[in-house]
Design a protein around this motif. Structure first.
Motif, PDB file in Angstrom:
ATOM      1  N   LYS A 298       0.834  -1.204   0.000  1.00 12.84           N
ATOM      2  CA  LYS A 298       0.000   0.000   0.000  1.00 12.84           C
ATOM      3  C   LYS A 298       0.869   1.254   0.000  1.00 12.84           C
ATOM      4  O   LYS A 298       0.586   2.228  -0.700  1.00 12.84           O
ATOM      5  CB  LYS A 298      -0.925   0.007   1.225  1.00 12.84           C
ATOM      6  CG  LYS A 298      -2.062  -1.001   1.151  1.00 12.84           C
ATOM      7  CD  LYS A 298      -2.895  -0.963   2.431  1.00 12.84           C
ATOM      8  CE  LYS A 298      -4.012  -2.005   2.380  1.00 12.84           C
ATOM      9  NZ  LYS A 298      -4.812  -2.035   3.629  1.00 12.84           N
ATOM     10  N   LEU A 299       1.930   1.230   0.800  1.00 11.24           N
ATOM     11  CA  LEU A 299       2.834   2.376   0.876  1.00 11.24           C
ATOM     12  C   LEU A 299       3.507   2.620  -0.476  1.00 11.24           C
ATOM     13  O   LEU A 299       3.602   3.766  -0.938  1.00 11.24           O
ATOM     14  CB  LEU A 299       3.892   2.136   1.958  1.00 11.24           C
ATOM     15  CG  LEU A 299       4.957   3.226   2.127  1.00 11.24           C
ATOM     16  CD1 LEU A 299       4.300   4.565   2.496  1.00 11.24           C
ATOM     17  CD2 LEU A 299       5.981   2.816   3.187  1.00 11.24           C
ATOM     18  N   MET A 300       3.959   1.541  -1.129  1.00  4.53           N
ATOM     19  CA  MET A 300       4.627   1.680  -2.421  1.00  4.53           C
ATOM     20  C   MET A 300       3.693   2.268  -3.468  1.00  4.53           C
ATOM     21  O   MET A 300       4.061   3.187  -4.217  1.00  4.53           O
ATOM     22  CB  MET A 300       5.161   0.326  -2.886  1.00  4.53           C
ATOM     23  CG  MET A 300       6.329  -0.186  -2.051  1.00  4.53           C
ATOM     24  SD  MET A 300       6.999  -1.749  -2.667  1.00  4.53           S
ATOM     25  CE  MET A 300       7.756  -1.200  -4.197  1.00  4.53           C
ATOM     26  N   LEU A 301       2.470   1.767  -3.531  1.00  2.00           N
ATOM     27  CA  LEU A 301       1.518   2.281  -4.514  1.00  2.00           C
ATOM     28  C   LEU A 301       1.101   3.717  -4.191  1.00  2.00           C
ATOM     29  O   LEU A 301       0.872   4.524  -5.103  1.00  2.00           O
ATOM     30  CB  LEU A 301       0.281   1.381  -4.583  1.00  2.00           C
ATOM     31  CG  LEU A 301       0.467   0.021  -5.263  1.00  2.00           C
ATOM     32  CD1 LEU A 301      -0.863  -0.724  -5.348  1.00  2.00           C
ATOM     33  CD2 LEU A 301       1.055   0.181  -6.661  1.00  2.00           C
ATOM     34  N   SER A 302       1.018   4.047  -2.911  1.00  2.00           N
ATOM     35  CA  SER A 302       0.663   5.415  -2.521  1.00  2.00           C
ATOM     36  C   SER A 302       1.746   6.398  -2.955  1.00  2.00           C
ATOM     37  O   SER A 302       1.454   7.485  -3.481  1.00  2.00           O
ATOM     38  CB  SER A 302       0.469   5.499  -1.000  1.00  2.00           C
ATOM     39  OG  SER A 302      -0.598   4.686  -0.582  1.00  2.00           O
ATOM     40  N   ILE A 303       3.007   6.006  -2.762  1.00  2.00           N
ATOM     41  CA  ILE A 303       4.128   6.864  -3.193  1.00  2.00           C
ATOM     42  C   ILE A 303       4.120   7.010  -4.708  1.00  2.00           C
ATOM     43  O   ILE A 303       4.333   8.102  -5.249  1.00  2.00           O
ATOM     44  CB  ILE A 303       5.473   6.285  -2.700  1.00  2.00           C
ATOM     45  CG1 ILE A 303       5.558   6.393  -1.179  1.00  2.00           C
ATOM     46  CG2 ILE A 303       6.653   6.997  -3.361  1.00  2.00           C
ATOM     47  CD1 ILE A 303       6.757   5.680  -0.571  1.00  2.00           C
ATOM     48  N   PHE A 304       3.862   5.894  -5.400  1.00  2.00           N
ATOM     49  CA  PHE A 304       3.824   5.926  -6.864  1.00  2.00           C
ATOM     50  C   PHE A 304       2.699   6.841  -7.344  1.00  2.00           C
ATOM     51  O   PHE A 304       2.883   7.643  -8.279  1.00  2.00           O
ATOM     52  CB  PHE A 304       3.621   4.504  -7.397  1.00  2.00           C
ATOM     53  CG  PHE A 304       3.826   4.381  -8.885  1.00  2.00           C
ATOM     54  CD1 PHE A 304       5.011   4.780  -9.481  1.00  2.00           C
ATOM     55  CD2 PHE A 304       2.835   3.844  -9.690  1.00  2.00           C
ATOM     56  CE1 PHE A 304       5.209   4.660 -10.848  1.00  2.00           C
ATOM     57  CE2 PHE A 304       3.016   3.710 -11.049  1.00  2.00           C
ATOM     58  CZ  PHE A 304       4.205   4.122 -11.631  1.00  2.00           C
ATOM     59  N   ALA A 305       1.527   6.766  -6.726  1.00  2.00           N
ATOM     60  CA  ALA A 305       0.398   7.625  -7.104  1.00  2.00           C
ATOM     61  C   ALA A 305       0.720   9.093  -6.817  1.00  2.00           C
ATOM     62  O   ALA A 305       0.400   9.991  -7.615  1.00  2.00           O
ATOM     63  CB  ALA A 305      -0.852   7.200  -6.344  1.00  2.00           C
ATOM     64  N   LEU A 306       1.365   9.343  -5.668  1.00  2.00           N
ATOM     65  CA  LEU A 306       1.738  10.703  -5.306  1.00  2.00           C
ATOM     66  C   LEU A 306       2.706  11.307  -6.325  1.00  2.00           C
ATOM     67  O   LEU A 306       2.685  12.512  -6.588  1.00  2.00           O
ATOM     68  CB  LEU A 306       2.383  10.706  -3.909  1.00  2.00           C
ATOM     69  CG  LEU A 306       2.813  12.068  -3.348  1.00  2.00           C
ATOM     70  CD1 LEU A 306       1.602  12.981  -3.178  1.00  2.00           C
ATOM     71  CD2 LEU A 306       3.533  11.880  -2.004  1.00  2.00           C
ATOM     72  N   THR A 307       3.530  10.452  -6.935  1.00  2.00           N
ATOM     73  CA  THR A 307       4.485  10.909  -7.954  1.00  2.00           C
ATOM     74  C   THR A 307       3.772  11.592  -9.104  1.00  2.00           C
ATOM     75  O   THR A 307       4.237  12.612  -9.630  1.00  2.00           O
ATOM     76  CB  THR A 307       5.306   9.721  -8.479  1.00  2.00           C
ATOM     77  OG1 THR A 307       5.895   9.032  -7.377  1.00  2.00           O
ATOM     78  CG2 THR A 307       6.408  10.196  -9.418  1.00  2.00           C
ATOM     79  N   PHE A 308       2.626  11.042  -9.509  1.00  2.00           N
ATOM     80  CA  PHE A 308       1.887  11.626 -10.627  1.00  2.00           C
ATOM     81  C   PHE A 308       1.299  12.979 -10.255  1.00  2.00           C
ATOM     82  O   PHE A 308       1.230  13.887 -11.093  1.00  2.00           O
ATOM     83  CB  PHE A 308       0.784  10.671 -11.087  1.00  2.00           C
ATOM     84  CG  PHE A 308       1.315   9.472 -11.818  1.00  2.00           C
ATOM     85  CD1 PHE A 308       1.543   9.527 -13.177  1.00  2.00           C
ATOM     86  CD2 PHE A 308       1.629   8.309 -11.131  1.00  2.00           C
ATOM     87  CE1 PHE A 308       2.052   8.437 -13.859  1.00  2.00           C
ATOM     88  CE2 PHE A 308       2.139   7.222 -11.787  1.00  2.00           C
ATOM     89  CZ  PHE A 308       2.353   7.273 -13.162  1.00  2.00           C
ATOM     90  N   ILE A 309       0.906  13.123  -9.018  1.00  2.00           N
ATOM     91  CA  ILE A 309       0.375  14.417  -8.563  1.00  2.00           C
ATOM     92  C   ILE A 309       1.492  15.455  -8.578  1.00  2.00           C
ATOM     93  O   ILE A 309       1.315  16.577  -9.062  1.00  2.00           O
ATOM     94  CB  ILE A 309      -0.222  14.281  -7.152  1.00  2.00           C
ATOM     95  CG1 ILE A 309      -1.418  13.315  -7.178  1.00  2.00           C
ATOM     96  CG2 ILE A 309      -0.634  15.648  -6.608  1.00  2.00           C
ATOM     97  CD1 ILE A 309      -1.977  12.981  -5.805  1.00  2.00           C
ATOM     98  N   VAL A 310       2.668  15.080  -8.072  1.00  2.00           N
ATOM     99  CA  VAL A 310       3.816  15.990  -8.067  1.00  2.00           C
ATOM    100  C   VAL A 310       4.218  16.336  -9.491  1.00  2.00           C
ATOM    101  O   VAL A 310       4.509  17.499  -9.813  1.00  2.00           O
ATOM    102  CB  VAL A 310       5.004  15.360  -7.299  1.00  2.00           C
ATOM    103  CG1 VAL A 310       6.249  16.241  -7.414  1.00  2.00           C
ATOM    104  CG2 VAL A 310       4.640  15.145  -5.835  1.00  2.00           C
ATOM    105  N   MET A 311       4.236  15.332 -10.372  1.00  2.00           N
ATOM    106  CA  MET A 311       4.585  15.563 -11.779  1.00  2.00           C
ATOM    107  C   MET A 311       3.618  16.551 -12.425  1.00  2.00           C
ATOM    108  O   MET A 311       4.025  17.489 -13.122  1.00  2.00           O
ATOM    109  CB  MET A 311       4.561  14.245 -12.549  1.00  2.00           C
ATOM    110  CG  MET A 311       4.892  14.384 -14.033  1.00  2.00           C
ATOM    111  SD  MET A 311       4.635  12.841 -14.962  1.00  2.00           S
ATOM    112  CE  MET A 311       2.820  12.831 -15.074  1.00  2.00           C
ATOM    113  N   THR A 312       2.319  16.367 -12.177  1.00  2.00           N
ATOM    114  CA  THR A 312       1.302  17.252 -12.748  1.00  2.00           C
ATOM    115  C   THR A 312       1.473  18.685 -12.252  1.00  2.00           C
ATOM    116  O   THR A 312       1.409  19.641 -13.030  1.00  2.00           O
ATOM    117  CB  THR A 312      -0.112  16.741 -12.403  1.00  2.00           C
ATOM    118  OG1 THR A 312      -0.257  15.403 -12.894  1.00  2.00           O
ATOM    119  CG2 THR A 312      -1.179  17.631 -13.024  1.00  2.00           C
TER     120      THR A 312
END
Length: 502
Positions: A298-312
């Motif tokens: 869950k932590l890994m996927l949450s960090i990965f999802a957060l990456t897209f928000i930061v990228m945007t």
């Protein structure tokens, strides 16, 4: 003996066919160029480069622009709103032909890869990060959880994805960045009973419709309006209405196809490759024995999802482009490697393996760029624009704007860059609206609609790289998208005719 079934050519073959076609055009279409004007922020002067390569410095003033018949406020150059070279009206000149022969065609894809290294590195690093996550089973656990959550309401996935990406497209030109989403979303769509085309359509058409009906997109609406000498708010409400109608039509179209596929998988356009596609994207996912969704996963996927928000946020507000986005994903990949606890050797193997899976996609980007290089070196882009502008002279206003739309569909095939086409064509095309009594903002709308429409299918754009990432044939996409393309084209024509009367 069984007769061999003819197969549609791969993305590479399609691109090479287009590449050879464009090279042949350099023998048939006269070479020519417009003089170009660019503002030098250090010297505060305009630099004019003629078709024959002569360079002249002119005062960086409004008088200079008026004398060159460029009806743009000088402040748009000074504040960086217009940063690319702008074509100078009535400056087209024939130049010595420079046809692109066998050696040029052979070299062009190599040069294309060099010039596309930023997006290629982004794709490879992204593949590496995905490889790491796949190795840990995090995606499989997440797919299982999401599948249970959306059971019976899978259609919500289509609506949410298309709407969110459409918003990104209309506001800041979300396009190339969506490549990062396919490896994550394809397994989710497959696990919920859809086929890859439903996922591609939700992501790619969300982006395409958003950018086609751009409202405040700086790389489309704003730069085109600046180059046309109008404010981007002119015509904005009509494009906003078009956006709402077009995104609604698109979602309904995807939902109807998706429902048909869920009810009968044989109705899928990719049914013949169903086993191969499921093996590729769901090989480790088994509904009967779903991977446990642990805290670590869950932590890994949450960090990965957060990456897209930061990228945007980075692209929209902080001036990021591919170098910064790639560095972000590289950092996240390393962080995920530590969190996974998989060890250095396994991390490196997973990362390299994931990157290797996307090498073909990265190379397609380079070959697509080669087509533009052949046109530039053959000096036919400006000639095509010159002849296009001559076509509409003397037309009545109703016919004029429809022909402008058709011309921009053609120009968008050869010049897929939205900002590139805007600054090249607007100083030439926008004044034509004056001659038929129309506002220049209608040319901005026609440019967006025309380039947006051809982006649905043009091999010189992003679609072939997208299809290669998901292993879907170009012919399958063509069959799916043409009816929708016809509907959106009709909508665009109606909107332009209405706008011409306002």
């Amino acid at each position: 003996m069984a007769k061999k079934k003819l197969k549609f050519p791969t993305a590479f073959t399609v691109l090479y066919i287009v590449l050879i076609f464009v090279a042949i055009l350099t023998y048939l279409v006269p070479a020519g160029q417009y003089s170009k004007l660019q503002y030098n922020t250090e010297s505060e002067l305009f630099i004019v480069t003629t078709a024959r390569g002569e360079v002249e410095e002119l005062p960086g003033t409004q008088d200079t622009l008026d004398a060159l018949n460029i009806k743009v406020n000088v402040e748009k150059f000074r504040d960086g709103s217009i940063y690319r070279p702008v074509a100078i009206p009535n400056s087209y000149e024939r130049v010595e032909r420079n046809p692109q022969g066998f050696l040029s065609v052979l070299r062009a894809p190599i040069s294309g890869v060099y010039e596309s290294v930023d997006i290629i590195m982004f794709i490879l690093i992204l593949g590496g990060v995905i490889g790491v996550i796949n190795t840990t089973g995090s995606f499989d656990a997440g797919i299982g959880a999401l599948s249970r959550l959306t059971r019976g309401k899978e259609y919500i996935l289509i609506i949410v994805v298309t709407l969110l990406i459409g918003v990104g497209g209309t506001t800041f030109g979300l396009a190339e960045e969506t490549i990062a989403l396919y490896p994550i979303l394809i397994p989710v769509f497959l696990a919920t009973g859809y086929d890859p085309i439903v996922c591609i359509a939700s992501v790619y058409m969300g982006s395409s419709i958003g950018t086609m009906f751009s409202t405040v997109n700086p790389f489309s609406s704003v730069i085109a309006s600046n180059a046309a000498g109008v404010t981007f708010t002119e015509g904005l409400w009509m494009r906003l209405i078009g956006l709402i109608i077009a995104i609604t039509i698109t979602i309904i179209y995807i939902l109807r196809y998706g429902k048909k596929v869920k009810e009968d998988p044989e109705k899928s356009l990719t049914y013949s490759e169903r086993e191969e596609i499921h093996e590729r994207f769901l090989k480790d996912y088994d509904k009967s024995s779903e991977v446990t969704f642990t805290v670590r996963r869950k932590l890994m996927l949450s960090i990965f999802a957060l990456t897209f928000i930061v990228m945007t946020l980075g692209v929209a507000f902080w001036g990021w482009w591919f170098t910064e986005m790639t560095a972000l994903f590289l950092l996240v990949g390393i962080i995920l490697g530590f969190i996974s606890g998989m060890g250095e050797e396994r991390f490196v193997d997973s990362f390299i393996g994931g990157a290797a899976d996307l090498v073909s996609v990265a190379l397609i980007v380079g070959v697509a760029r080669a087509i533009n290089l052949i046109m530039d070196q053959g000096m036919i882009s400006d000639t095509i624009l010159y002849y296009s502008s001559n076509v509409v002279e003397g037309m009545n206003s109703g016919l004029f704007i429809i022909v402008i739309l058709l011309l921009y569909i053609g120009l968008g095939f050869f010049i897929p860059s939205s900002s590139g086409l805007a600054v090249l064509s607007m100083p030439i095309m926008a004044p034509l609206a004056d001659s038929v009594g129309l506002s220049r903002d209608i040319i901005v709308s026609a440019y967006q609609y025309g380039q947006g429409l051809i982006a649905f299918i043009t091999p010189t754009g992003l679609i072939l790289a997208t299809l290669a990432m998901v292993h879907v044939g170009y012919n399958k996409w063509f069959k799916f998208i043409l009816p929708l393309m016809g509907m959106i084209a009709a909508l665009a024509a109606v909107l332009l005719i209405i706008q011409s009367f306002l």
